[in-house]
Motif scaffolding. Structure first.
Motif, PDB file in Angstrom:
ATOM      1  N   HIS A 276       0.818  -1.214   0.000  1.00  0.00           N
ATOM      2  CA  HIS A 276       0.000   0.000   0.000  1.00  0.00           C
ATOM      3  C   HIS A 276       0.857   1.271   0.000  1.00  0.00           C
ATOM      4  O   HIS A 276       0.487   2.275  -0.611  1.00  0.00           O
ATOM      5  CB  HIS A 276      -0.921   0.001   1.227  1.00  0.00           C
ATOM      6  CG  HIS A 276      -2.154  -0.827   1.035  1.00  0.00           C
ATOM      7  ND1 HIS A 276      -2.152  -2.194   1.170  1.00  0.00           N
ATOM      8  CD2 HIS A 276      -3.426  -0.485   0.697  1.00  0.00           C
ATOM      9  CE1 HIS A 276      -3.371  -2.665   0.943  1.00  0.00           C
ATOM     10  NE2 HIS A 276      -4.163  -1.650   0.659  1.00  0.00           N
ATOM     11  N   TRP A 280       0.861   4.255  -2.644  1.00  0.00           N
ATOM     12  CA  TRP A 280       0.838   5.673  -2.263  1.00  0.00           C
ATOM     13  C   TRP A 280       1.948   6.438  -2.993  1.00  0.00           C
ATOM     14  O   TRP A 280       1.726   7.544  -3.486  1.00  0.00           O
ATOM     15  CB  TRP A 280       1.011   5.770  -0.746  1.00  0.00           C
ATOM     16  CG  TRP A 280       0.951   7.175  -0.217  1.00  0.00           C
ATOM     17  CD1 TRP A 280       0.192   8.200  -0.679  1.00  0.00           C
ATOM     18  CD2 TRP A 280       1.698   7.700   0.877  1.00  0.00           C
ATOM     19  NE1 TRP A 280       0.406   9.326   0.064  1.00  0.00           N
ATOM     20  CE2 TRP A 280       1.323   9.043   1.035  1.00  0.00           C
ATOM     21  CE3 TRP A 280       2.618   7.145   1.763  1.00  0.00           C
ATOM     22  CZ2 TRP A 280       1.856   9.860   2.018  1.00  0.00           C
ATOM     23  CZ3 TRP A 280       3.130   7.952   2.755  1.00  0.00           C
ATOM     24  CH2 TRP A 280       2.771   9.291   2.883  1.00  0.00           C
ATOM     25  N   HIS A 323      -4.104   7.362   1.216  1.00  0.00           N
ATOM     26  CA  HIS A 323      -3.667   5.971   1.275  1.00  0.00           C
ATOM     27  C   HIS A 323      -3.168   5.607   2.667  1.00  0.00           C
ATOM     28  O   HIS A 323      -3.387   4.483   3.146  1.00  0.00           O
ATOM     29  CB  HIS A 323      -2.561   5.717   0.247  1.00  0.00           C
ATOM     30  CG  HIS A 323      -3.052   5.711  -1.167  1.00  0.00           C
ATOM     31  ND1 HIS A 323      -3.311   6.869  -1.841  1.00  0.00           N
ATOM     32  CD2 HIS A 323      -3.359   4.697  -2.016  1.00  0.00           C
ATOM     33  CE1 HIS A 323      -3.737   6.569  -3.063  1.00  0.00           C
ATOM     34  NE2 HIS A 323      -3.775   5.260  -3.196  1.00  0.00           N
ATOM     35  N   ILE A 327      -4.492   2.601   5.195  1.00  0.00           N
ATOM     36  CA  ILE A 327      -3.676   1.637   5.938  1.00  0.00           C
ATOM     37  C   ILE A 327      -4.015   1.699   7.421  1.00  0.00           C
ATOM     38  O   ILE A 327      -4.101   0.672   8.108  1.00  0.00           O
ATOM     39  CB  ILE A 327      -2.177   1.927   5.694  1.00  0.00           C
ATOM     40  CG1 ILE A 327      -1.849   1.797   4.199  1.00  0.00           C
ATOM     41  CG2 ILE A 327      -1.310   0.984   6.516  1.00  0.00           C
ATOM     42  CD1 ILE A 327      -0.436   2.206   3.857  1.00  0.00           C
TER      43      ILE A 327
END
Length: 495
Positions: A276, A280, A323, A327
């Motif tokens: 992730h 990003w 992002h 998370i």
């Protein structure tokens, strides 16, 4: 016999023959005569409470109030009529007419100085405002009201549009700030149309808006002059944050500070979060050409002030860290499920169970199979909790940092709207507008022999002046509930 108080302006000159303008107030055991004008009135006026002449007239002043007074224009002797009997004993107070006339009512504390002086200040200022309005130009007043109504119409249209787009106000700091600014402008215009006078509160708002506009132009000029350096700084800062997170995740995927974590579970979580972060980084690199365009977007709110620029920066930070928020949501949900499951399974060992119908914890008899499965699940979740907690702690700290940054920008916008520049300047130059503390001095009046008290207004402290003149229309910042924050962090609830 009741107590009689007579309030006479210090600019009142005894000598000519005429009538006295004012009013009479009666309380339980007190009668107060207020002379609210230092000039004489014609006999036909309805606000006459007495006469100034060598001999007292034989008629009462008003049909609605039989109490009246007479001042001898030769020796200044005062006589009160219309009470139970002729009254020759009274408390005569000479007051500072200019201080009571110019003092803003919001700085006058009637709780500390009594109703007598509050009534006096209200009437004196109202009489002066009516007199100023009568002497003013009717054409200018008409143009002023026309302009105010036109601006109010525009504000109402914008207000309805923003109300229709409620979701935009909820998620965008710029839209919310625009909505609050429109409400503030509407309140200022309505107050100006009603009072037709710039009070200290309105002056604070107007001057703070001007200062906000000037600060916005200065910041805009500074950024545009160093455009390339600013863009490079943003890109380098973003890249350094991403690299720091990657190093931290790689550190957690090993054996951080000697902790022996579940290798497979730790590897899975670390790889998931690294993926992730890579997304990003790709998102930020793809939108980096738009950074210059986003910089030029500051020109639009720059025309409205630094507070709008702060709101736009808050929206840009929220958009660019979306992002990271995702998370954080993943880590929080996973950690929250584990904590709630452990709490629920812990009740199994003590023979308790949560009753959702009664919303309470009741006693319960578990079977051997339920005890075995519950113990197995509790053991698995307990040994996986340290690994989950490490990742949850990292992104919770990051989330708290972003919330703190957004709170700083919010308080910056709040201070720019309520910064008391106008009152501070008036306090420094000792203006009568910021006077509100009544001071009584023993001082004989040469014209009125029985007058021994002189009432004037002293300047309040700077902090009191600021507190009394802060705009009440603006939305206050809700206090931070540290108990809620602590409970949310411990139990894995979203912030």
């Amino acid at each position: 016999m009741r107590n009689v108080f007579i309030f006479i302006p210090d600019t009142f000159v005894i000598g000519p023959i005429g009538t006295l303008e004012g009013f009479v107030e009666t309380w339980n055991d007190t009668v107060a005569f207020y002379i609210t004008n230092d000039k004489f009135l014609p006999d036909t006026s309805t606000s006459v409470i007495g006469f100034c002449s060598d001999t007292a007239p034989s008629v009462t002043v008003s049909k609605r109030d039989s109490s009246w007074m007479h001042i001898n224009n030769k020796n200044g002797h005062i006589t009160v009529y219309g009470l139970n009997d002729c009254c020759n004993k009274y408390n005569c107070i000479t007051y500072d007419y200019n201080s009571f006339r110019k003092s803003d009512l919001c700085t006058f504390n009637s709780e500390n100085y009594g109703k007598h002086f509050e009534t006096l200040a209200n009437v004196v200022q109202e009489k002066y405002a009516q007199k100023s309005g009568t002497n003013g130009c009717s054409r200018s007043l008409f143009c002023f009201i026309l302009v105010v109504n036109y601006i109010l119409l525009i504000c109402n249209i914008l207000h309805k549009i923003l109300l229709y787009l409620k979701i935009l106000i909820f998620y965008s700091a710029t839209a919310l700030h625009l909505f609050q600014t429109i409400d503030t402008i509407k309140w200022v215009l309505l107050t100006l149309r009603q009072k037709r006078n710039i009070t200290l509160t309105i002056g604070n708002i107007i001057v703070s808006k001007i200062a906000d506009f000037l600060f916005g132009l200065i910041l805009l000029y500074f950024v545009l002059e160093r455009e390339a350096e600013f863009i490079e700084f943003v890109q380098n800062t973003t890249e350094s944050i991403i690299q720091s997170l990657e190093h931290l995740l790689n550190f957690l995927m090993g054996s951080p500070v000697g902790l022996k974590l579940n290798f497979a579970f730790n590897k899975t979580l670390g790889t998931f979060f690294l993926y992730h972060i890579a997304l990003w980084r790709a998102f930020l690199h793809a939108t980096s050409p738009l950074l210059r365009l986003g910089l030029y977007l500051l020109i639009i709110p720059g025309a409205f002030g630094l507070s709008f620029q702060a709101a736009l920066i808050s929206d840009l930070i929220t958009f660019s860290t979306f992002h990271v928020y995702c998370i954080y949501v993943y880590a929080t949900r996973f950690y929250g499920v584990q904590i709630k499951s452990l709490v629920s399974l812990w009740r199994l060992f003590i023979g308790r169970k949560y009753n959702p119908l009664r919303k309470r914890v009741d006693s319960y008899q578990y079977t051997h199979h339920q005890l075995f499965i519950g113990t197995l699940g509790f053991t698995v979740l307990l040994f996986l909790l340290p690994t989950t907690f490490l990742y949850y702690a990292v992104f919770t700290v990051f989330r708290l940092f972003l919330i703190s940054l957004d709170g700083i920008l919010l308080r910056l916008r709040y201070c720019l709207q309520r910064f008391p520049i106008y009152v501070t300047v008036l306090w420094i130059i000792d203006s009568p507008c910021v006077r509100g503390a009544v001071k009584l001095v023993l001082k004989n009046n040469e014209q009125i022999p029985n007058s021994t008290l002189y009432a004037t207004l002293q300047t309040l402290s700077l902090w009191q002046s600021i507190l009394n003149t802060l705009p009440k229309i603006l939305v206050t910042i809700p206090p931070t509930s540290w108990k809620f924050v602590f409970h949310s962090v411990v139990m894995g609830s979203l912030l």
